[in-house]
Design a protein around this motif. Sequence first.
Motif, PDB file in Angstrom:
ATOM      1  N   PHE A   5     -64.971 -17.666 -38.701  1.00 22.40           N
ATOM      2  CA  PHE A   5     -63.925 -18.426 -39.237  1.00 22.40           C
ATOM      3  C   PHE A   5     -64.761 -19.172 -40.551  1.00 22.40           C
ATOM      4  O   PHE A   5     -65.824 -19.121 -40.663  1.00 22.40           O
ATOM      5  N   ALA A  17     -59.538 -18.479 -38.920  1.00 21.39           N
ATOM      6  CA  ALA A  17     -60.277 -17.389 -38.058  1.00 21.39           C
ATOM      7  C   ALA A  17     -59.621 -16.142 -38.364  1.00 21.39           C
ATOM      8  O   ALA A  17     -58.446 -15.880 -38.375  1.00 21.39           O
ATOM      9  N   VAL A  62     -66.335 -17.904 -33.862  1.00 20.21           N
ATOM     10  CA  VAL A  62     -65.659 -18.128 -32.756  1.00 20.21           C
ATOM     11  C   VAL A  62     -65.740 -17.669 -31.508  1.00 20.21           C
ATOM     12  O   VAL A  62     -65.815 -18.193 -30.446  1.00 20.21           O
ATOM     13  N   PHE A  65     -62.563 -26.254 -34.575  1.00 19.57           N
ATOM     14  CA  PHE A  65     -63.389 -25.586 -35.925  1.00 19.57           C
ATOM     15  C   PHE A  65     -63.919 -27.089 -36.676  1.00 19.57           C
ATOM     16  O   PHE A  65     -64.742 -26.659 -37.295  1.00 19.57           O
TER      17      PHE A  65
END
Lengths: 375, 342
Positions: free
Chosen positions: B194, B206, B188, B152
């Motif tokens: 997210f 998320a 994602v 992320f």
Amino acid sequence: MFEIVVPQLNANDEECTVQAWHTTEEAAVQAGELLATLETSKAVIDVEAESDGYFYPLAKAQSEVKTGETLALIFATVEELRAYQEAAAAQAAVPASFEQYTLSNQARAFAELHQFTAEELSSLNKKVIKLSDLEGLLAGRETAEPEHMPLSKNQKQVARTVTASYQSIPRAFLLMKVYCDGALAAMRELGARLDEFVGFGEVLPGMLSELRDEFPLLYGSLRDEETFLPAAEVNVGVTLDAGTGLYIPVIRQADLSSIERVTEVMAEYKYKALRGSFEGSDLTGGCITVSLNTNPDVISVLPIILPGQTGMISVGGVTKELALQDGEIVERSCVHLGLAYDHRVINGFYAVGFLTRLKERLERFTTASPVPGIA
Amino acid sequence: MSEKERINDNLRGAIRRLMAEDDSVIVLGEDVHEPYGGAFKITKGLSAEYPERVLATPISEEGFVNMAAGMALMGLKPVVDMMFSDFTALAFDPLLNFASKSVTMYGSRLELPMIVRCANGGYRGYGATHSQSMQKYFMGIPNLSVYELSPFHDNYAVLRRMLEEKQPCMLFEEKMIYSHYMFRGGTVNELFSFTLTGEEDNWAVASIEETGAADVLILCPGGLAAMCVAAAEQLILEDEIEVKIAVPSKLYPCRIEDILGEAVQAGRILIVEEGTGGGSWGEVVAVQLYPHLMSRPGSQIRLLHSADSIIPAAVHHEQRVLVSGQDIMESVRQLMKPQPVR
């Protein structure tokens, strides 16, 4: 047909990128010829043809492929390749359903069972559709279908009344013939004189008020299973339906003594029925009711009994019949006069007596009898 | 930004950009030179671009970490490649007793910006001494920050943040995810999106619907984030259980305030770690969360760790020891079972 599979390139990569193709679709390739380069996170590797034939790629350049996936096909003949291309094109022609939503497994099974359409499912506007969402959708579907027509306010009132009647009043019915040539002639004459329509609806209320003393049980209501309450005054209801809904306006006792007055009130009520402009007091307080269904060829109707009353008179359409009169065949008019009565209060003998008296009055009705009732 | 980028490329690009922007950033460690470019190719190409600033060291973890700490005290910003995180044991003394202590041991605070990058974790069949999750040994040391690689969090921002702390920072990098793709643009996969939240965007959360209520909140460091997402995807489809996943970039010190709202809302919390239990990040986080969950009936925290075992080299044995997607799903299902009323 020979399949070229994406090899396991190293322990860490389960997918790789097709960096470039080195030959084109349908091209003839030879065993050992370089077909493609694949790029993993660590290395670039070459993929070679393992047999001679005609080449057909299954992935685009720069796309991701997974280890073990078929990367390309090599066909022994061009015909074989063409057949494969046609089959692939036919398959591609089937439009793939574009789904913006995903169904949980339970929801998917439920959706298949109830045959939800893609439109229905996308109308939920949810990324993941759960079983509970579909249960809601199904409930909505049941209330939405089939097309519904709400009842008018007036009809809902009628519905309540007839339901209460059917549920609470054990009803019997009696039907009698009335020979009415004289009465019809008299009604026409009277109508011409008053410049108003005069029919059974105008004539019967006055006659009914006259029979009150002889047949009190038809003028009042049953308080409970043991007690009959006579009405304080004789007010007669008449059914009117000008196409705008069924109304039963009531003619007051004070107006019943003269046919002229009744005709006047009825004319006013017909006007109000057309416009639906009755006042509450016009429609309450009746103790007996006349149901008019005098259209041609109507034999009779079986009326309900309004809650709070014990009988309702019905009048059908005028019919003609042949009869023997003094040995001669003559034509005569008749009408069917019915009486629905509350069998808890009234028995057949009483009802026959009542209808017989009403029939006599109708058959005797002439303009000569100046004011019915007072005589 | 929309183009797909592998995590290893993102990390390499981040180091290269830092080197380009700041001459004091140097790279050192074993095998970091061309053509090898580091055991996991994170330093590939850097020695060709910056031959003076990429230093290949002998097999001498204690020595080169000490050296890096000295460089940092003298104004450089060393990025150390530890190769396998298991080898941090050899560098524990310089990290604990020299680097972290030097920041506040001499009267006034000294700047000691350095990053120690450690390829971490299992799932590769590398055996007991090359597969461990070493994060917990570095928790709770004053002046030492612990980060973990995450799909992320963009690594340039993460590395910048570490250098700006001006104290030694560890970056644990799950080997398994090097070749995975970064999650970009808030997406994602088809189901999950997210957002980054909290101080310094430390947490990635998320979820299927950002505003939706989740049944379970999973907290996990970046290494197993993708595994947790895959489990969450299966849980919504198979069990209709909605899971949100919160992933911190920095594990220690870790502000749980940033995800308290999510935690209290879900009530049921699963903390997933690849390492063994016993003094771990997850246990610390659980202890911090409990007081906030007391008021909510039915709240519960479960911890999921790998088995209390050394990590076998044979992959089929390793699978039985390390946390798996199945374990995550099973733990979530257990959380969803009705709790006895206390």
